[in-house]
Design a protein around this motif. Sequence first.
Motif, PDB file in Angstrom:
ATOM      1  N   GLN A  30       0.828  -1.200   0.000  1.00 30.68           N
ATOM      2  CA  GLN A  30       0.000   0.000   0.000  1.00 30.68           C
ATOM      3  C   GLN A  30       0.867   1.256   0.000  1.00 30.68           C
ATOM      4  O   GLN A  30       0.611   2.208  -0.746  1.00 30.68           O
ATOM      5  N   LEU A  31       1.908   1.254   0.843  1.00 35.71           N
ATOM      6  CA  LEU A  31       2.799   2.402   0.912  1.00 35.71           C
ATOM      7  C   LEU A  31       3.555   2.590  -0.390  1.00 35.71           C
ATOM      8  O   LEU A  31       3.711   3.719  -0.882  1.00 35.71           O
ATOM      9  N   ASP A  32       4.001   1.505  -0.991  1.00 32.71           N
ATOM     10  CA  ASP A  32       4.715   1.577  -2.265  1.00 32.71           C
ATOM     11  C   ASP A  32       3.816   2.162  -3.350  1.00 32.71           C
ATOM     12  O   ASP A  32       4.229   3.037  -4.122  1.00 32.71           O
ATOM     13  N   GLU A  33       2.586   1.701  -3.405  1.00 28.71           N
ATOM     14  CA  GLU A  33       1.640   2.201  -4.407  1.00 28.71           C
ATOM     15  C   GLU A  33       1.304   3.662  -4.173  1.00 28.71           C
ATOM     16  O   GLU A  33       1.158   4.445  -5.125  1.00 28.71           O
TER      17      GLU A  33
ATOM     18  N   SER B  22       2.088   6.903  -6.679  1.00 26.94           N
ATOM     19  CA  SER B  22       0.964   7.687  -7.205  1.00 26.94           C
ATOM     20  C   SER B  22       1.133   9.186  -7.013  1.00 26.94           C
ATOM     21  O   SER B  22       0.386   9.981  -7.587  1.00 26.94           O
ATOM     22  N   LEU B  23       2.095   9.590  -6.211  1.00 29.66           N
ATOM     23  CA  LEU B  23       2.257  11.010  -5.904  1.00 29.66           C
ATOM     24  C   LEU B  23       2.810  11.779  -7.107  1.00 29.66           C
ATOM     25  O   LEU B  23       3.626  11.248  -7.869  1.00 29.66           O
TER      26      LEU B  23
ATOM     27  N   ILE C 289       9.369   1.798  -2.333  1.00 33.12           N
ATOM     28  CA  ILE C 289       9.547   1.157  -1.038  1.00 33.12           C
ATOM     29  C   ILE C 289      10.986   0.659  -0.856  1.00 33.12           C
ATOM     30  O   ILE C 289      11.519   0.658   0.254  1.00 33.12           O
ATOM     31  N   GLU C 290      11.641   0.265  -1.945  1.00 29.80           N
ATOM     32  CA  GLU C 290      13.031  -0.180  -1.859  1.00 29.80           C
ATOM     33  C   GLU C 290      13.954   0.988  -1.511  1.00 29.80           C
ATOM     34  O   GLU C 290      14.826   0.881  -0.644  1.00 29.80           O
ATOM     35  N   GLY C 291      13.750   2.114  -2.198  1.00 28.08           N
ATOM     36  CA  GLY C 291      14.559   3.292  -1.908  1.00 28.08           C
ATOM     37  C   GLY C 291      14.350   3.781  -0.490  1.00 28.08           C
ATOM     38  O   GLY C 291      15.298   4.185   0.192  1.00 28.08           O
TER      39      GLY C 291
ATOM     40  N   ASN D  27      -1.071   9.648   7.725  1.00 29.57           N
ATOM     41  CA  ASN D  27      -1.054   8.191   7.659  1.00 29.57           C
ATOM     42  C   ASN D  27       0.271   7.685   7.099  1.00 29.57           C
ATOM     43  O   ASN D  27       0.822   6.677   7.571  1.00 29.57           O
ATOM     44  N   THR D  28       0.796   8.381   6.090  1.00 31.68           N
ATOM     45  CA  THR D  28       2.074   7.988   5.494  1.00 31.68           C
ATOM     46  C   THR D  28       3.208   8.168   6.495  1.00 31.68           C
ATOM     47  O   THR D  28       4.107   7.322   6.599  1.00 31.68           O
TER      48      THR D  28
END
Length: 203
Positions: A22-25, A29-30, A38-40, A86-87
Amino acid sequence: MNYPDFNPASPNTPLSDAELQQLDELLASLPSEAAMNIEGMDGYLTGLWLLPGVLERLGTAGWLPLVWGGDGDEAAPFPSQRQRKNTTVLVLRHLQSLACQWRDDAEHWEPIFSVAEQGEREWVDARDWCTGFLQATDLAAEAWEPLWDDPEIGPLLVPIALLGGEGQDDGEAADLDDPEVLDSLSRSVPDAVLALLARRGGR
């Protein structure tokens, strides 16, 4: 923008696989080309935590917004302040879970790398992770400089520099087109982190 400070004594609630996705997506999207994946982010948080005192000196506002490419007006780049909050919580939870694992079970820590499967072979690509890691070292360049020159740690950091785009010459960088070279360099990255953990006293 006011952000909560990272608290090493906070409860450890690792992100689930679904929350990581969810965080990666969300980051993807930003409307910011500088937002990390998410890897970075995983590499970035690793680089920040490995040197004692860096997180405290920078303050959360000094490092957190770089995860999503920096803050803009109002809630930007997020559509709402709630999504920014939330992020923030998700990123701080991931940082805490990393810190706790390095403290309690470092030998079983695994970074978030890209892995491609080809038959029975897995090819590892740590370039995004290393790019994030180097962004963290840039925020504390003076503190990191002795480690790059350290006879024990320095050579272990070379794969991170190459994979993160800071190779010493074009010839070294071109080697990353070879999947064997990319895989080998990527698999050596955790050795540098574990050595830094030992130096930090986090194991």
